[in-house]
Write a protein that holds these residues in place. Structure first.
Motif, PDB file in Angstrom:
ATOM      1  N   VAL A 251       0.957  -1.233   0.132  1.00 54.17           N
ATOM      2  CA  VAL A 251       0.115  -0.050  -0.081  1.00 54.17           C
ATOM      3  C   VAL A 251       1.045   1.353  -0.234  1.00 54.17           C
ATOM      4  O   VAL A 251       1.925   1.395   0.861  1.00 54.17           O
ATOM      5  CB  VAL A 251      -0.968   0.190   1.150  1.00 54.17           C
ATOM      6  CG1 VAL A 251      -1.728   1.172   1.298  1.00 54.17           C
ATOM      7  CG2 VAL A 251      -1.735  -1.277   1.254  1.00 54.17           C
TER       8      VAL A 251
ATOM      9  N   VAL B 186      -1.354  -2.756  -4.162  1.00 54.83           N
ATOM     10  CA  VAL B 186      -2.608  -3.067  -4.475  1.00 54.83           C
ATOM     11  C   VAL B 186      -3.660  -1.911  -4.221  1.00 54.83           C
ATOM     12  O   VAL B 186      -4.510  -1.858  -4.532  1.00 54.83           O
ATOM     13  CB  VAL B 186      -3.183  -4.178  -3.621  1.00 54.83           C
ATOM     14  CG1 VAL B 186      -2.421  -5.517  -3.982  1.00 54.83           C
ATOM     15  CG2 VAL B 186      -2.882  -4.183  -2.091  1.00 54.83           C
ATOM     16  N   TYR B 187      -2.886  -0.983  -3.366  1.00 56.56           N
ATOM     17  CA  TYR B 187      -3.809   0.319  -3.309  1.00 56.56           C
ATOM     18  C   TYR B 187      -2.699   1.468  -3.121  1.00 56.56           C
ATOM     19  O   TYR B 187      -1.937   1.366  -2.472  1.00 56.56           O
ATOM     20  CB  TYR B 187      -4.671   0.336  -2.085  1.00 56.56           C
ATOM     21  CG  TYR B 187      -5.437   1.486  -1.759  1.00 56.56           C
ATOM     22  CD1 TYR B 187      -6.474   1.792  -2.222  1.00 56.56           C
ATOM     23  CD2 TYR B 187      -4.829   2.511  -0.655  1.00 56.56           C
ATOM     24  CE1 TYR B 187      -7.006   3.187  -2.233  1.00 56.56           C
ATOM     25  CE2 TYR B 187      -5.479   3.856  -0.981  1.00 56.56           C
ATOM     26  CZ  TYR B 187      -6.644   4.067  -1.346  1.00 56.56           C
ATOM     27  OH  TYR B 187      -7.092   5.294  -1.081  1.00 56.56           O
TER      28      TYR B 187
ATOM     29  N   ARG C 187      -5.699  -0.551  -7.016  1.00 57.62           N
ATOM     30  CA  ARG C 187      -6.858   0.474  -7.088  1.00 57.62           C
ATOM     31  C   ARG C 187      -6.094   1.730  -6.784  1.00 57.62           C
ATOM     32  O   ARG C 187      -5.056   1.871  -5.767  1.00 57.62           O
ATOM     33  CB  ARG C 187      -8.018   0.315  -5.775  1.00 57.62           C
ATOM     34  CG  ARG C 187      -8.910   1.598  -5.774  1.00 57.62           C
ATOM     35  CD  ARG C 187      -9.980   1.150  -4.853  1.00 57.62           C
ATOM     36  NE  ARG C 187     -10.853   2.377  -4.220  1.00 57.62           N
ATOM     37  CZ  ARG C 187     -11.891   2.470  -3.480  1.00 57.62           C
ATOM     38  NH1 ARG C 187     -12.247   1.124  -3.078  1.00 57.62           N
ATOM     39  NH2 ARG C 187     -12.679   3.468  -3.581  1.00 57.62           N
TER      40      ARG C 187
ATOM     41  N   MET D  59      -3.150   0.747   5.029  1.00 62.36           N
ATOM     42  CA  MET D  59      -4.339   0.644   4.517  1.00 62.36           C
ATOM     43  C   MET D  59      -5.439   1.148   5.268  1.00 62.36           C
ATOM     44  O   MET D  59      -6.293   1.480   5.211  1.00 62.36           O
ATOM     45  CB  MET D  59      -4.462  -1.025   4.475  1.00 62.36           C
ATOM     46  CG  MET D  59      -5.690  -1.352   3.574  1.00 62.36           C
ATOM     47  SD  MET D  59      -5.630  -0.767   1.838  1.00 62.36           S
ATOM     48  CE  MET D  59      -6.615   0.583   1.661  1.00 62.36           C
TER      49      MET D  59
ATOM     50  N   ASP E 135     -14.312  -0.588   2.573  1.00 63.87           N
ATOM     51  CA  ASP E 135     -13.240  -0.745   1.228  1.00 63.87           C
ATOM     52  C   ASP E 135     -11.729  -1.130   1.976  1.00 63.87           C
ATOM     53  O   ASP E 135     -11.046  -2.022   1.598  1.00 63.87           O
ATOM     54  CB  ASP E 135     -13.132   0.362   0.602  1.00 63.87           C
ATOM     55  CG  ASP E 135     -14.376   0.618  -0.180  1.00 63.87           C
ATOM     56  OD1 ASP E 135     -15.248  -0.137  -0.313  1.00 63.87           O
ATOM     57  OD2 ASP E 135     -14.540   1.389  -1.110  1.00 63.87           O
ATOM     58  N   ARG E 136     -11.515  -0.443   3.003  1.00 60.91           N
ATOM     59  CA  ARG E 136      -9.942  -0.774   3.686  1.00 60.91           C
ATOM     60  C   ARG E 136     -10.225  -2.177   4.176  1.00 60.91           C
ATOM     61  O   ARG E 136      -9.250  -2.661   4.021  1.00 60.91           O
ATOM     62  CB  ARG E 136      -9.987   0.193   4.539  1.00 60.91           C
ATOM     63  CG  ARG E 136      -9.537   1.531   4.340  1.00 60.91           C
ATOM     64  CD  ARG E 136      -9.313   2.688   5.196  1.00 60.91           C
ATOM     65  NE  ARG E 136     -10.396   3.309   5.652  1.00 60.91           N
ATOM     66  CZ  ARG E 136     -10.746   3.717   6.784  1.00 60.91           C
ATOM     67  NH1 ARG E 136      -9.893   3.890   7.739  1.00 60.91           N
ATOM     68  NH2 ARG E 136     -11.837   4.399   7.176  1.00 60.91           N
TER      69      ARG E 136
ATOM     70  N   LEU F 170      -9.717  -5.048   1.496  1.00 63.40           N
ATOM     71  CA  LEU F 170      -8.338  -5.069   1.056  1.00 63.40           C
ATOM     72  C   LEU F 170      -7.545  -5.674   2.292  1.00 63.40           C
ATOM     73  O   LEU F 170      -6.736  -6.526   1.948  1.00 63.40           O
ATOM     74  CB  LEU F 170      -7.826  -3.836   0.606  1.00 63.40           C
ATOM     75  CG  LEU F 170      -8.278  -3.080  -0.845  1.00 63.40           C
ATOM     76  CD1 LEU F 170      -8.197  -1.737  -0.801  1.00 63.40           C
ATOM     77  CD2 LEU F 170      -7.582  -4.137  -1.633  1.00 63.40           C
TER      78      LEU F 170
ATOM     79  N   VAL G  59      -7.307  -9.360   0.845  1.00 62.47           N
ATOM     80  CA  VAL G  59      -5.997  -9.421   0.141  1.00 62.47           C
ATOM     81  C   VAL G  59      -4.711  -9.069   0.669  1.00 62.47           C
ATOM     82  O   VAL G  59      -3.744 -10.020   0.504  1.00 62.47           O
ATOM     83  CB  VAL G  59      -6.147  -8.002  -0.949  1.00 62.47           C
ATOM     84  CG1 VAL G  59      -4.763  -7.931  -1.976  1.00 62.47           C
ATOM     85  CG2 VAL G  59      -7.327  -8.056  -1.876  1.00 62.47           C
TER      86      VAL G  59
END
Length: 357
Positions: free
Chosen positions: A15, A100-101, A139, A328, A337-338, A341, A345
């Motif tokens: 992240v 991933v973010y 994302r 994150m 959403d956090r 993930l 993930v």
């Protein structure tokens, strides 16, 4: 269990909260965009030479030379097509590094030289992030930055709120800290608070504790960009550390610190990775996150930043997961959403890597 290797770290779900769009271009792209847009000020049109020039300038110790690097990247980012391409390539590069973010920031006011409106700039960057993210497991959200030495912060804050449901996740101010305190933009921060919008503030990198104090207590920052100088409020004696009131407040309130180790060394905020305050702050359980700042100028990636910390401090998979979950948790997207993930993930990804190791 052996320590994580560079390749293993690259595979980990990561992240990123502090990354500048104009600080992460590919050198080949800069050269091609310069040719397409008629920008004729590059120090070299050879990719290897230009890449070396960016690194040398960033490491020179000269603030003027360091800032010149951004004049060239911003110089080729003045058309819609250029902004779409740069943003798309940014998302691709981060995805290839296992991110991933990501929250990537840029200052819309710096891209108006050829007539683009602020709205057109935001729409172009959003389109690029969308294109570069498709099918890559990443994302990307945008942070709109206002320059602290200019007077457009309210305009940029309103822009961030206008696009917060379509690609923009927050607001930021950047630029020289000394002489330009965040309180100069208090009206913008008060507006963002009234609108329940998220914002971070560059503070505690080039200037000390007063910058951090103002960012938090006067402006209400959700996060601190860098925040490395919080170390000045911690007295260390052997293994013991005594926190001053500001440092204790930052830790107690779990205010996230967007630390960028390599960049902090280039700007003189730390002497080396081994001497970087991140080691102490991690031991003291501050909400520390690991970031890139400017991937081109620093010749870095999130993987490289983590790998350097592993070498310097002996961090294992649990440490790297701790930094990642911190980031994150601190992101400017909805809680659900956090959580998705983190639990769907990040934790499974690290668990698989630890099992293999």
């Amino acid at each position: 269990m052996s320590l994580p290797t560079f390749e293993q770290i690259r595979q980990a779900p990561k992240v990123l909260l502090h990354d500048h769009l104009d600080g992460g271009l590919r050198t080949e792209t800069i050269i091609e965009l310069a040719r397409e847009t008629g920008y004729d000020k590059l120090p070299s049109t050879d990719p290897a030479e230009l890449d070396a020039w960016f690194r040398a300038s960033a490491d020179s110790g000269s603030l003027e030379r360091y800032l010149e690097t951004f004049a060239h990247t911003v110089g080729v980012m003045q058309t819609r097509e250029a902004l779409v391409r740069v943003a798309a390539e940014c998302a691709e590069d981060l995805a290839n590094d296992g991110v991933v973010y990501a929250e990537v920031r840029y200052a819309p006011e710096q891209h108006t030289e050829r007539g683009l409106s602020l709205d057109e700039i935001v729409q172009a960057v959003n389109e690029g992030f969308r294109l570069g993210s498709e099918g890559r497991g990443i994302r990307v959200g945008a942070l709109l930055t206002a320059m602290r030495h200019q007077a457009r912060s309210m305009e940029i804050a309103e822009l961030a709120v206008r696009y917060r449901d379509v690609g923009v996740v927050g607001f930021d101010i950047a630029g020289a800290e000394a002489g330009y305190p965040p309180t100069r933009h208090i009206d913008a921060f008060e507006y963002l608070q009234r609108e329940n919008a998220h914002f971070t503030i560059h503070a505690g990198e080039g200037f000390g504790l007063p910058s951090i104090w103002q960012a938090i207590q006067w402006c209400g920052a959700d996060r601190l960009g860098h925040g490395v100088r919080i170390i000045d409020d911690i007295a260390v004696s052997g293994e013991d550390a005594k926190l001053g009131r500001l440092a204790a407040y930052v830790r107690d309130k779990r205010i996230p610190l967007e630390m960028c180790p390599t960049s902090n060394i280039q700007t003189g905020a730390a002497e080396s990775i081994a001497d970087h305050p991140i080691g102490l702050l991690r031991r003291l359980q501050f909400r520390v996150t690991v970031n890139t700042d400017n991937r081109l100028m620093s010749g870095t990636t999130v993987t490289k930043e983590f790998a350097q910390l592993v070498d310097a401090f002996g961090y294992d998979w649990d440490d790297l997961q701790w930094f990642t979950v911190n980031a994150m948790k601190s992101a400017f997207i909805p809680f659900d959403d956090r959580l998705a993930l983190i639990n769907g993930v990040i934790k499974p990804g690290f668990a698989q890597l630890k099992w293999r190791a």
